[in-house]
Scaffold this active site. Sequence first.
Site, PDB file in Angstrom:
ATOM      1  N   ASP A  57       0.842  -1.126  -0.053  1.00  0.00           N
ATOM      2  CA  ASP A  57       0.082   0.089   0.081  1.00  0.00           C
ATOM      3  C   ASP A  57       0.966   1.159   0.222  1.00  0.00           C
ATOM      4  O   ASP A  57       1.952   1.283   0.828  1.00  0.00           O
ATOM      5  CB  ASP A  57      -0.667  -0.132   1.187  1.00  0.00           C
ATOM      6  CG  ASP A  57      -2.091   1.078   1.387  1.00  0.00           C
ATOM      7  OD1 ASP A  57      -2.756   0.667   0.449  1.00  0.00           O
ATOM      8  OD2 ASP A  57      -1.668   2.061   1.743  1.00  0.00           O
TER       9      ASP A  57
ATOM     10  N   GLU B 231      -5.069   2.137  -3.800  1.00  0.00           N
ATOM     11  CA  GLU B 231      -3.543   2.353  -3.903  1.00  0.00           C
ATOM     12  C   GLU B 231      -3.119   1.122  -3.385  1.00  0.00           C
ATOM     13  O   GLU B 231      -1.817   1.154  -2.669  1.00  0.00           O
ATOM     14  CB  GLU B 231      -3.034   3.638  -3.198  1.00  0.00           C
ATOM     15  CG  GLU B 231      -3.210   3.632  -1.709  1.00  0.00           C
ATOM     16  CD  GLU B 231      -4.573   4.224  -1.215  1.00  0.00           C
ATOM     17  OE1 GLU B 231      -4.598   4.453   0.018  1.00  0.00           O
ATOM     18  OE2 GLU B 231      -5.559   4.460  -1.915  1.00  0.00           O
TER      19      GLU B 231
END
Length: 453
Positions: free
Chosen positions: A327, A370
């Site tokens: 992430d 993301e």
Amino acid sequence: MILMRRPLVNRYLYFCLTCLIFYWFSHTLLTKIVVFAPAFSPILFPTLTTFLLVFQLFIACFMAMKYWCDRRRLYLLAIAFAFVGSTVLMVGTLNCFPAWLTLDGINVIKYNDAMIFYMMRNIMMALLITLAAVLYTVRHHPLSRMTQNLIIGGLFIFTLVMIVLAWLYSSHSMLLTLELVDNDSRQFMVLWSQVINIILIILWVMTLITLLVITRLRNLFWVSGSFLCVCYIITLMTLLSSDSVEGFAWYSSRLFETLATLLLILTLLYDVFSLYRESHQKYQQSYQNSIRDALTRLYNRSYFYETLNHVLGTTSSNKPVSVIVSDLDYFKRINDNYGHLQGDKVLQFVANLLMDSVRPQDIAARIGGEEFVLLLVNTPSEAAGQVAERIRVSLSEFNRDTTDGQLPEPITISMGVFTAMSSDVSAEECVERADKAMYQAKETGRNRVVIYQ
């Protein structure tokens, strides 16, 4: 206007050049055959006719199937009827050569009947191909069901009438007579040499002009159709220079027609393979779009889980499977400070880095905004940790200058690694454990790799 006409003129020039080359090749081939075999075999003409019959029947079936796929293209049905009628009339031509397969009675040949069938075949094909060109102009205009039925019925009736007329004018019926060839001397009659042959040439020239003007040789299909017209014109002009049905011109004319029909078949086969290739490419593109993320072109979530479930079925201590969940750190700040368009560029840059960092047999996917995940096959925990660490270090070294503005500022990533050593663990459990390791990396300072324990 001149620039628009130039491609059309070039197509016509290339077409004429191709016709000249084909004529030279065919004439040279037949000349060589005559040198090696000066006397033509009596079964050569019916043999060529048989090949031509099979070729034209194939074309007729192909045209009918293409029409069946798209009912708006009635011009294909007109061409199908032309070749179906031609096939039937060539059966009548073969009937003029009794027992030619066994060579019994081969000298008892009804040449006049053969020329009658040939004449009717030329008239029918020329008119139907001309009609096909006319129908080509309305392919984009929807016709009512009644209009389509009337056109199809008219095509059927016209083809049937031409076949019946050929039968009535032949020796099979005494109702009508037409003398084109003297069966005893095997010489052409004046009616054929000075009237009918010339009329047929004019008819095919008109058909060729119609095709060239209407279709403008837009594709290979109409190029081959126009080329077929040229070959029939050459065939008839060859017969025009002959006095006998058993001379050199008789066999060369049939060879021209056979080669031209074979070339048309090759064109149709090329069309089939082109359509298959185009369809296959569209299928592959559609399939790739269904399994890949639209923005990053990484694999999407569903494909990742499908692949992971498949791989876990063969997982063992000798074949471990590692999952890396990652992430981006503080990615919300990128969107807030630089906008979502810049945020998309960051995601694309990271996606390219991930794809370049794994092997072809591995999977890189985007499973969230993301959030990315890697599937590494046959990779133990330690090796997977090294891969993750290499990616982390590599990403942290990029900045705005080294990425040509794709990264507005240095970006870091937090990564969690989990390795499955047996098939007992599910795909969801693998991702969950790697995700826990990734959150542990977040909680302990970000920009680091944590291996699930």
